[in-house]
Design a protein around this motif. Structure first.
Motif, PDB file in Angstrom:
ATOM      1  N   GLY A  34       5.195   1.374  -8.286  1.00 61.58           N
ATOM      2  CA  GLY A  34       4.090   0.444  -7.986  1.00 61.58           C
ATOM      3  C   GLY A  34       3.447  -0.066  -9.273  1.00 61.58           C
ATOM      4  O   GLY A  34       3.836   0.493 -10.523  1.00 61.58           O
ATOM      5  N   TYR A  40       2.001   5.654  -6.059  1.00 60.52           N
ATOM      6  CA  TYR A  40       3.551   5.456  -6.479  1.00 60.52           C
ATOM      7  C   TYR A  40       3.972   5.822  -7.979  1.00 60.52           C
ATOM      8  O   TYR A  40       4.896   6.725  -8.153  1.00 60.52           O
ATOM      9  CB  TYR A  40       4.317   4.141  -6.180  1.00 60.52           C
ATOM     10  N   GLY A  67       6.345  -4.255  -8.629  1.00 59.48           N
ATOM     11  CA  GLY A  67       5.597  -4.951  -7.758  1.00 59.48           C
ATOM     12  C   GLY A  67       5.232  -4.309  -6.585  1.00 59.48           C
ATOM     13  O   GLY A  67       4.577  -4.578  -5.551  1.00 59.48           O
ATOM     14  N   GLU A 119      -0.257   6.593   3.804  1.00 54.62           N
ATOM     15  CA  GLU A 119      -0.968   5.566   3.177  1.00 54.62           C
ATOM     16  C   GLU A 119      -1.747   4.679   4.159  1.00 54.62           C
ATOM     17  O   GLU A 119      -1.377   4.636   5.441  1.00 54.62           O
ATOM     18  CB  GLU A 119      -0.109   4.558   2.347  1.00 54.62           C
ATOM     19  N   TYR A 193      -5.260  -3.239  -0.002  1.00 56.63           N
ATOM     20  CA  TYR A 193      -4.093  -2.544  -0.711  1.00 56.63           C
ATOM     21  C   TYR A 193      -3.903  -1.320   0.237  1.00 56.63           C
ATOM     22  O   TYR A 193      -4.607  -0.611   0.806  1.00 56.63           O
ATOM     23  CB  TYR A 193      -4.861  -2.061  -2.059  1.00 56.63           C
ATOM     24  N   THR A 194      -2.441  -1.264   0.645  1.00 57.74           N
ATOM     25  CA  THR A 194      -1.935  -0.286   1.244  1.00 57.74           C
ATOM     26  C   THR A 194      -1.622   0.953   0.493  1.00 57.74           C
ATOM     27  O   THR A 194      -0.652   0.998  -0.485  1.00 57.74           O
ATOM     28  CB  THR A 194      -0.670  -0.589   2.201  1.00 57.74           C
TER      29      THR A 194
END
Ligand code: GLU
Length: 333
Positions: A34, A40, A67, A119, A193-194
């Motif tokens: 990510g 990530y 992404g 998360e 944002y997760t």
């Protein structure tokens, strides 16, 4: 002159052959992650460093900043990436042909390896924006996440639970890595944002001149969301991890999912086995690599999966006596 040329050519050929031999022994694998300020990216780094440090596996893993979840799942399925980190809700949707996959249909080659950290859907807002809950987002400038991210759909689901859509806010779809800067510059009022906690992104968002807080995602609307979608669960964001956040409670209620490690049915059993073995055999060392893993247990890492378990991972779980911890529906014959 001719002799020199011939000699050079022979040296080149021998070197080439040796290289090809070495190359066929080393398996190069790429892990999609990510943005660099999320969890990530360091997670991919942690896994690849552990595997690369053991020459006996013959694996050379590299990490790619991407992404996010949706991008990773699609790249794993197309063979552009060997592994990817993806939210548990996105794994479910891809395998069942929902959300971004509703037109393409069920992605039956998707395989689960293990779950990682929890998360939470994290809503950050400037104190001056006056945003105290989801309903206050109407008319505000809000980053809901880039296409390809896991969080984009989460933002839309949470808004929908409160009767809002993208049209009711001034929506931005930029990458999470850019959001803290935009919030601090006063160019957005809030962002979703997760992500696992703690992370550099929320640290950055709360450390500037503009006072920023984590906004709770709670209430009967959220309870309805949790009963509508089985892949969402109630969660608590430990706000106390961010000393500069303008929150006065140690925890903020939200909605959670899990980060998961996924691959494709086309990736070889050996490689998946090696990575699974390395992480579980050295569980304590893995757990120490990021503070977001603090709550991890080996048992937890086998829940939250919805695609079938890759046979390479299954081989390890059988050997390690962990097979009973796995939902039998995820074991293909
Ligand atoms: N959950 C986010 C996403 O899919 C990424 C979070 C992170 O990078 O830690 O897209």
């Amino acid at each position: 002159m001719k002799k020199v040329l011939l000699f050079t050519l022979m040296v080149a050929l021998i070197a080439g052959a040796a290289f090809a031999k070495g190359g066929s022994e080393t398996k190069f694998v790429t892990i999609g992650t990510g943005g660099v300020t999320g969890v990530y990216y360091p997670t991919g780094g942690a896994i690849s460093r552990m595997v690369n440090a053991k020459p006996e596996y013959g694996i050379r893993a590299t990490v790619e900043s991407t992404g996010g979840s949706v991008f990773n799942i699609n790249a794993v399925l197309s063979g552009d990436l060997d592994f990817g980190i993806a939210q548990s809700d996105r794994q479910y949707q891809a395998y069942n042909g929902l959300a971004e996959w509703s037109e393409m249909g069920a992605q039956e080659d998707l395989r689960a390896v293990f779950s990682i950290h929890p998360e939470s859907i994290t809503l950050m807002a400037s104190v001056d924006s006056g945003i105290k809950g989801i309903a206050d987002l109407a008319g505000k400038r809000v980053n809901i996440g880039n296409p390809g991210s896991g969080n984009l759909q989460n933002s839309l689901d949470v808004l929908a639970a409160f009767g809002l859509s993208e049209a009711d806010i001034k929506a931005e779809q930029v990458k999470a890595v850019e959001a803290p800067g935009l919030l601090q510059d006063g160019r957005i009022d809030a962002f979703f944002y997760t992500v696992g906690h703690p992370n550099g992104n929320i640290m950055e968002a709360t450390s500037g001149r503009v006072r920023v807080k984590i906004v709770p995602i709670e209430g009967p609307e959220v309870d309805a969301l949790l009963s509508q979608y089985s892949y969402y669960a109630a969660s608590r964001i430990p706000a106390s991890l961010y000393s500069s956040a303008a929150n006065d409670t140690p925890f903020v209620n939200s909605v959670g999912v899990k980060a998961t490690f996924v691959t494709s049915a086309n990736v070889s059993d050996d490689v998946v086995y090696a990575i699974t073995k390395e992480v579980f055999d050295n569980f304590d060392a893995f757990k120490a690599l990021h503070p977001a893993y603090q709550v991890l247990t080996p048992e937890d890492m086998l829940t939250g999966l919805s695609a079938p378990i890759h046979p390479g991972a299954l081989k390890y779980y059988e050997e390690a006596g962990m097979i009973d911890l796995i939902n039998p529906a995820l074991i293909l014959d």
